[in-house]
Motif scaffolding. Sequence first.
Motif, short mmCIF file in Angstrom:
data_model
loop_
_atom_site.label_atom_id
_atom_site.label_comp_id
_atom_site.label_asym_id
_atom_site.label_seq_id
_atom_site.Cartn_x
_atom_site.Cartn_y
_atom_site.Cartn_z
N PHE A 193 0.89 -1.21 -0.06
CA PHE A 193 -0.11 -0.03 -0.10
C PHE A 193 0.92 1.13 0.22
O PHE A 193 0.61 2.33 -0.91
N VAL A 194 2.11 1.35 0.77
CA VAL A 194 2.90 2.44 0.80
C VAL A 194 3.60 2.62 -0.48
O VAL A 194 3.74 3.56 -0.99
N ASP A 195 3.96 1.38 -1.03
CA ASP A 195 4.66 1.52 -2.23
C ASP A 195 3.87 2.14 -3.28
O ASP A 195 4.05 2.82 -4.33
N LEU A 196 2.47 1.51 -3.35
CA LEU A 196 1.64 2.41 -4.41
C LEU A 196 1.22 3.77 -4.29
O LEU A 196 1.26 4.58 -5.04
N LEU A 197 1.27 4.24 -2.86
CA LEU A 197 0.85 5.52 -2.49
C LEU A 197 2.29 6.31 -3.00
O LEU A 197 2.16 7.63 -3.26
N ARG A 198 3.41 5.89 -2.72
CA ARG A 198 4.73 6.53 -3.16
C ARG A 198 5.17 6.37 -4.77
O ARG A 198 5.92 7.42 -5.05
N ASN A 199 4.76 5.47 -5.21
CA ASN A 199 5.27 5.09 -6.46
C ASN A 199 4.45 4.98 -7.71
O ASN A 199 4.82 4.65 -8.69
N SER A 200 2.87 4.87 -7.44
CA SER A 200 2.24 5.19 -8.69
C SER A 200 2.14 6.29 -9.47
O SER A 200 1.64 6.26 -10.70
N GLY A 201 2.72 7.16 -9.05
CA GLY A 201 2.60 8.48 -9.88
C GLY A 201 1.26 9.39 -9.40
O GLY A 201 0.99 10.34 -10.28
N CYS A 202 0.44 8.65 -8.65
CA CYS A 202 -0.94 9.24 -8.45
C CYS A 202 -0.96 10.28 -7.40
O CYS A 202 -2.06 10.89 -7.14
N PHE A 203 0.09 10.06 -6.42
CA PHE A 203 -0.10 10.93 -5.15
C PHE A 203 1.32 11.73 -5.05
O PHE A 203 2.25 11.19 -5.44
N THR A 204 1.41 12.97 -4.72
CA THR A 204 2.60 13.37 -4.20
C THR A 204 3.16 13.11 -2.97
O THR A 204 2.52 12.19 -2.31
N ARG A 205 4.52 13.13 -2.58
CA ARG A 205 5.10 12.53 -1.36
C ARG A 205 4.28 12.95 -0.15
O ARG A 205 4.06 11.97 0.67
N GLU A 206 3.84 14.09 -0.21
CA GLU A 206 3.07 14.71 1.16
C GLU A 206 1.76 13.96 1.22
O GLU A 206 1.33 13.47 2.13
N GLU A 207 1.11 13.75 0.07
CA GLU A 207 0.06 13.11 -0.05
C GLU A 207 0.13 11.70 0.80
O GLU A 207 -0.82 11.28 1.69
N ALA A 208 1.28 11.11 0.11
CA ALA A 208 1.40 9.60 0.60
C ALA A 208 1.69 9.67 2.09
O ALA A 208 0.97 8.81 2.66
N GLN A 209 2.54 10.41 2.55
CA GLN A 209 2.90 10.49 3.91
C GLN A 209 1.39 10.68 4.91
O GLN A 209 1.37 10.25 5.96
N GLU A 210 0.71 11.56 4.54
CA GLU A 210 -0.47 12.10 5.07
C GLU A 210 -1.36 10.75 5.26
O GLU A 210 -2.04 10.45 6.42
N TYR A 211 -1.64 10.00 4.12
CA TYR A 211 -2.31 8.73 4.23
C TYR A 211 -1.69 7.75 5.31
O TYR A 211 -2.50 7.18 6.12
N ILE A 212 -0.51 7.92 5.38
CA ILE A 212 0.02 7.03 6.06
C ILE A 212 -0.09 7.37 7.75
O ILE A 212 -0.38 6.62 8.44
N GLU A 213 0.06 8.68 7.80
CA GLU A 213 0.04 9.37 9.35
C GLU A 213 -1.47 9.27 9.56
O GLU A 213 -1.47 9.08 11.05
N MET A 214 -2.50 9.42 8.62
CA MET A 214 -3.74 9.41 9.32
C MET A 214 -4.59 8.18 9.78
O MET A 214 -5.41 8.03 10.51
N GLY A 215 -3.66 7.11 9.52
CA GLY A 215 -4.14 5.65 9.90
C GLY A 215 -5.28 4.99 8.94
O GLY A 215 -6.18 4.60 9.36
#
Length: 260
Positions: A193-215
């Motif tokens: 899930f983290v790999d797709l948030l970070r590497n799919s090209g669909c999310f910025t790095r900040e967005e990816a981090q926000e999804y991880i942090e929000m639970g």
Amino acid sequence: MTSICDERGQELLYGGIPISEILKKDIGIGGVVSLLWFQRCLPPYVCKFFEMCLMVTADHGPAVSGAHNTIVCARAGKDLVSSLVSGLLTIGDRFGGALDGAARQFSEAYDTGLSPMEFVNTMRKKGQLIMGIGHRVKSLNNPDMRVKIIKEFVMEHFPARPLFSYALEVEKITTSKKPNLILNVDGVIAVCFVDLLRNSGCFTREEAQEYIEMGSINSLFVLGRSIGFIGHYMDQKRLKQGLYRHPWDDISYVLPEQYN
Ligand code: ACO
Ligand code: LMR
């Protein structure tokens, strides 16, 4: 403020897209998840990944914490929602809800440049369990087919999967200590899930981090297993199972001496 769904017009919009179009495009439940959770149409391989996770986590039998709670609750005569919720409330760090912790622990270790061995040693020194590692019944000798299915899909379809590869290195170390310390179903879904948030090209790095942090990473297990819990509720009602009472011979009464 709200940003996922608009029901005011003639036609319902999910992430800005009318539901007739969603059905015409046949984007499936993975596509609906991508619109309502992430407000965007994610690529077909991501939608397929979501669907696959929902399918493989849908149930794991009656003995696990959540299904057991749902069954006990249904047999106590309670309704569908109460029984479902009673099962869902067991999802947490030990059972089914280790995805958030795994996403945080593995990504932090990877981002700070810890080698897999350093990560394992640091966690041991801190006396902390590695989330997403370990299983009560699955092990190297009794592999988990769910994990294998997800691994194979990710290897074939994900453009980059650095955290997944890192987790496999961690698993090599933990399983060398004990065969049940595998990368479990929570762990594999979380790192991918983290790999797709970070590497799919669909999310910025900040967005990816926000999804991880929000639970949000537990979401796939929670949604997937709800299917099974609902099944267990219906099953108990169908089988007309009466009130459950746990057998005495399975309980060790360890009262203080004077009361025995
Ligand atoms: N990280 C580091 N060490 C671990 C881990 C871990 N995740 N899990 C177990 N160990 C260690 C234990 O501390 C114990 O060490 P010791 O022998 O030195 O005391 C040893 O491995 C043996 O543990 P077990 O008794 O075999 O593990 P148990 O069956 O009690 O626990 C469990 C299984 C609950 C899944 C555990 O591994 C855990 O908490 N893992 C992390 C949380 C997690 O990922 N949960 C999701 C499981 S999958 C699911 O629910 C769908
Ligand atoms: C599950 O999916 O419920 C499990 O992996 C937990 C278990 O103990 O089987």
